[in-house]
Design a protein around this motif. Structure first.
Motif, mmCIF file in Angstrom:
data_model
loop_
_atom_site.group_PDB
_atom_site.id
_atom_site.type_symbol
_atom_site.label_atom_id
_atom_site.label_comp_id
_atom_site.label_asym_id
_atom_site.label_seq_id
_atom_site.Cartn_x
_atom_site.Cartn_y
_atom_site.Cartn_z
ATOM 1 N N LEU A 322 0.848 -1.185 0.000
ATOM 2 C CA LEU A 322 0.000 0.000 0.000
ATOM 3 C C LEU A 322 0.886 1.238 0.000
ATOM 4 O O LEU A 322 1.717 1.401 0.894
ATOM 5 C CB LEU A 322 -0.904 0.015 1.236
ATOM 6 C CG LEU A 322 -1.862 1.195 1.365
ATOM 7 C CD1 LEU A 322 -2.922 1.125 0.264
ATOM 8 C CD2 LEU A 322 -2.547 1.183 2.731
ATOM 9 N N PRO A 323 0.750 2.116 -1.016
ATOM 10 C CA PRO A 323 1.543 3.349 -1.011
ATOM 11 C C PRO A 323 1.187 4.208 0.191
ATOM 12 O O PRO A 323 0.038 4.269 0.638
ATOM 13 C CB PRO A 323 1.151 4.021 -2.321
ATOM 14 C CG PRO A 323 0.586 2.935 -3.166
ATOM 15 C CD PRO A 323 -0.066 1.981 -2.234
ATOM 16 N N CYS A 324 2.202 4.916 0.708
ATOM 17 C CA CYS A 324 1.985 5.791 1.853
ATOM 18 C C CYS A 324 2.905 6.993 1.726
ATOM 19 O O CYS A 324 3.752 7.071 0.827
ATOM 20 C CB CYS A 324 2.222 5.040 3.173
ATOM 21 S SG CYS A 324 3.888 4.350 3.334
ATOM 22 N N PHE A 325 2.789 7.941 2.617
ATOM 23 C CA PHE A 325 3.572 9.175 2.561
ATOM 24 C C PHE A 325 3.886 9.616 3.970
ATOM 25 O O PHE A 325 2.997 9.696 4.835
ATOM 26 C CB PHE A 325 2.790 10.264 1.816
ATOM 27 C CG PHE A 325 3.540 11.563 1.699
ATOM 28 C CD1 PHE A 325 4.502 11.741 0.708
ATOM 29 C CD2 PHE A 325 3.287 12.613 2.576
ATOM 30 C CE1 PHE A 325 5.186 12.945 0.604
ATOM 31 C CE2 PHE A 325 3.972 13.808 2.468
ATOM 32 C CZ PHE A 325 4.929 13.969 1.478
ATOM 33 N N VAL A 326 5.141 9.876 4.226
ATOM 34 C CA VAL A 326 5.581 10.406 5.522
ATOM 35 C C VAL A 326 5.863 11.888 5.323
ATOM 36 O O VAL A 326 6.756 12.252 4.555
ATOM 37 C CB VAL A 326 6.842 9.678 6.024
ATOM 38 C CG1 VAL A 326 7.314 10.298 7.328
ATOM 39 C CG2 VAL A 326 6.547 8.194 6.215
ATOM 40 N N PRO A 327 5.101 12.781 5.934
ATOM 41 C CA PRO A 327 5.296 14.219 5.704
ATOM 42 C C PRO A 327 6.636 14.692 6.271
ATOM 43 O O PRO A 327 7.063 14.272 7.345
ATOM 44 C CB PRO A 327 4.110 14.857 6.419
ATOM 45 C CG PRO A 327 3.734 13.879 7.465
ATOM 46 C CD PRO A 327 4.022 12.528 6.894
ATOM 47 N N CYS A 328 7.273 15.535 5.478
ATOM 48 C CA CYS A 328 8.508 16.160 5.943
ATOM 49 C C CYS A 328 8.179 17.370 6.795
ATOM 50 O O CYS A 328 7.106 17.963 6.674
ATOM 51 C CB CYS A 328 9.371 16.588 4.740
ATOM 52 S SG CYS A 328 9.896 15.188 3.713
ATOM 53 N N PRO A 329 9.111 17.780 7.691
ATOM 54 C CA PRO A 329 8.852 18.967 8.531
ATOM 55 C C PRO A 329 8.564 20.175 7.654
ATOM 56 O O PRO A 329 9.289 20.475 6.704
ATOM 57 C CB PRO A 329 10.148 19.140 9.323
ATOM 58 C CG PRO A 329 10.761 17.783 9.325
ATOM 59 C CD PRO A 329 10.402 17.143 8.026
ATOM 60 N N GLY A 330 7.512 20.863 7.964
ATOM 61 C CA GLY A 330 7.094 22.040 7.202
ATOM 62 C C GLY A 330 6.138 21.729 6.092
ATOM 63 O O GLY A 330 5.536 22.635 5.522
ATOM 64 N N ASP A 331 5.960 20.459 5.736
ATOM 65 C CA ASP A 331 5.028 20.107 4.666
ATOM 66 C C ASP A 331 3.612 20.001 5.211
ATOM 67 O O ASP A 331 3.383 19.953 6.419
ATOM 68 C CB ASP A 331 5.430 18.776 4.037
ATOM 69 C CG ASP A 331 6.739 18.888 3.272
ATOM 70 O OD1 ASP A 331 7.321 17.829 2.996
ATOM 71 O OD2 ASP A 331 7.143 20.031 2.963
#
Length: 567
Positions: A322-331
């Motif tokens: 399952l594709p996922c996304f870890v937000p970067c600081p400030g995003d």
């Protein structure tokens, strides 16, 4: 008179009759020296014989005749003495009219044969009695009995037979009399007395053979069972053996283990070689063994994959990644999509003129850094067509005011709070403002939308009804209750701590909004004190002409006064 005991007879009494002989001479118990006259007794013989053989039939036992119809065996008689009146025998009774009436009587007479001596009279010469007492007014009719049971031939238990019934000649007082009485009166007998009948022969219940056992209801586990049945080919009749109530049988299947593919939990989002950005989540596919109930005490256990057979197809294989996304600081970070809402129709006054509705889902935006808020999208919505929608109405809801602020939300007619649906132009305000604004000292905007004074101060109003200024309420230091103003409104008071410090603090502004004189005096005194401190520091730190100053260089001090009363 002789007394005889009446003995009840049996059913054969109707076939027998009483026969009487002639009366004997009158027997009187006379004394030797007295004449034989007066009251005596005469008797006769009676016997029970077969009906129809009264003249020469053989005598039967008295119990075989009807005791109620038995004639008298003896009666009293009378022989007149020489001085008494002698009467003839009674003549026959007169005929009673037919039909008889209630007061109809019959009579009989006799006449005198010898007159009595002087001073004596003769007995009565006329007798009468009601006709009904002598049976002359009775009516007769036939009564038919009920049918008997079906009588079969000897040793037979079923088949053809006969049913019979009997005719009785019944008198109007209910007594059964001889059939000849009804026959003499010519009464008609048009009833059928014998009919044929048939008795069903007993038939036992007949069942089919048991069917073959069915397939097991479960391919594995301990809950499976097999069933076999049989049917009724012929139901039971009469006294035959009845059919059993159980027409099916069940038995458990052999217990077999169950092997099932099981998807594990999703792993955390992993970015390869980085700390944030796009990544993937994984979960394992395992072959598990259990006994039919996944939640039973014996929890499933992993076994070799070969036990479960072929793995999932290609489309199901995609469910392991399952594709996922870890937000970067400030995003900006988007949450998961919500579930689709219920299908809704566009309605007007509770009615809809369309058959296709819409349903929506949304995902929220989580802002990591507030400075990036402008570059982040707003809440994301998606809609799609649907069928079977319902009409809902939407209405703005508000909470109570709290410090001139309140919550406002949109609520659907089924009680669910939603985003969207209510018209924005009708949205109530969330912050309450006073017009004109409250700029006077110690004033604030009340919940009524007008300017009022803080606790401990009283409103002074203009002639137009607006707040002019707030003046301290006399004696308000020891009062903790709200003060009712001349505007007729109650003001929300500050807390007890604010009251305490408000009572001991110096107010730089007067009730008229002007700065008090002591403020200027304190400001001037503070300015002179600062000049004095600078001069003393300069004198102590000035060195002799031959030596260097031991004091560090001083930065120039720039003083400025901006008129702030808090200085």
């Amino acid at each position: 008179m002789w007394v005889y005991e009446a003995v009840p007879c049996h059913s054969e009494c109707s076939d027998n009759a009483w026969v009487t002989e002639a009366w004997s001479v009158c027997a009187i118990n006379a004394v030797d020296d007295l004449p034989a006259c007066g009251e005596g007794v005469q008797s006769r013989k009676i016997r029970c014989v077969k009906r129809g053989s009264e003249g020469h039939g053989t005598s039967l036992d008295d119990t075989l005749c009807d005791a109620e119809e038995m004639p008298f065996r003896a009666q009293t008689c009378f022989l007149p003495c020489p001085s008494e009146c002698v009467m003839s025998h009674w003549g026959p009774w007169t005929e009673c009219p037919t039909p008889c009436e209630q007061d109809t009587v019959r009579k009989r007479t006799r006449y005198m044969l010898r007159p009595p001596a002087s001073n004596q009279t003769c007995p009565e010469d006329v007798q009468s009695e009601p006709c009904v007492l002598n049976g002359t007014c009775f009516t007769y009719q036939y009564n038919v009995s009920n049918w008997s049971t079906c009588q079969l031939s000897e040793n037979a238990v079923c088949g053809e037979g006969t049913r019979t019934r009997f005719l009785d000649c019944v008198r109007s007082d209910g007594k059964v009399v001889e059939p000849s009485v009804c026959e003499e009166r010519g009464l008609e007998t048009q009833w059928e007395l014998v009919v044929s009948c048939f008795v069903e022969c007993p038939v036992n219940c007949i069942l089919s053979e048991w069917s073959a056992w069915t397939e097991c209801s479960h391919t594995c586990g301990s809950q499976g069972q097999v069933v076999r049945t049989r049917s009724v080919l012929q139901a039971a009749h009469e006294e035959g053996r009845p059919c059993p109530s159980q027409l099916s049988q069940t038995k458990p299947c052999p217990i077999r283990p169950c092997y099932t593919w099981h998807l594990g939990e999703w792993s955390p989002c992993r970015v390869e070689g980085a700390e944030c950005g796009e990544g993937v989540r994984e979960r394992n596919l395992s072959c598990m063994v259990h006994w039919g109930d996944w939640l039973d005490a014996s929890s499933p256990k992993p076994v070799e994959d070969e036990r479960c057979g072929d793995r999932l197809n290609k489309e199901s294989e995609q469910e392991l990644l399952l594709p996922c996304f870890v937000p970067c600081p400030g995003d900006c970070h988007l949450t998961e999509w919500s579930s689709w809402s219920s299908c809704q129709l566009t309605c007007l006054e509770g009615r809809s003129f369309e058959t296709v509705g819409r349903q929506a889902r949304s995902r929220a935006v989580v802002v990591q850094v507030l400075e990036n808020q402008e570059s982040c999208p707003h809440q994301v919505f998606e809609t799609r067509s649907c069928k079977g929608g319902k009409c809902h109405s939407y209405e703005w809801r508000t909470s109570g005011w709290r410090d001139n602020e309140r919550s406002v939300w949109c609520q659907r007619s089924d009680g669910v709070n939603v985003t969207g649906g209510c018209f924005l132009q009708n949205q109530p305000t969330t912050v309450r403002h006073c017009h004109p604004p409250c700029t006077k000292p110690f004033s604030h905007c009340t919940q009524s939308g007008v300017c009022g004074c803080e606790r401990g101060y009283t409103e002074v109003m203009t002639t137009h009804g607006f707040l002019d200024y707030c003046t301290k309420t006399p004696g308000a230091d020891n009062k903790k209750a709200d003060v009712k103003t001349n505007s007729g409104r109650m003001k929300p008071g500050p807390s007890h701590i604010q009251d305490f410090f408000g009572q001991w603090s110096l107010r730089p502004v007067g009730p008229d909004g002007r700065i008090k004189l002591w403020v200027y005096g304190v400001t001037a005194g503070g300015f002179l004190l600062i000049l004095l401190i600078i001069s003393v520091s300069f004198l102590f730190c000035t060195p002799p002409s031959q030596t260097k100053s031991s004091c560090p260089p001083q930065k120039p001090l720039t003083l400025a006064y901006d008129g702030d009363v808090d200085m």
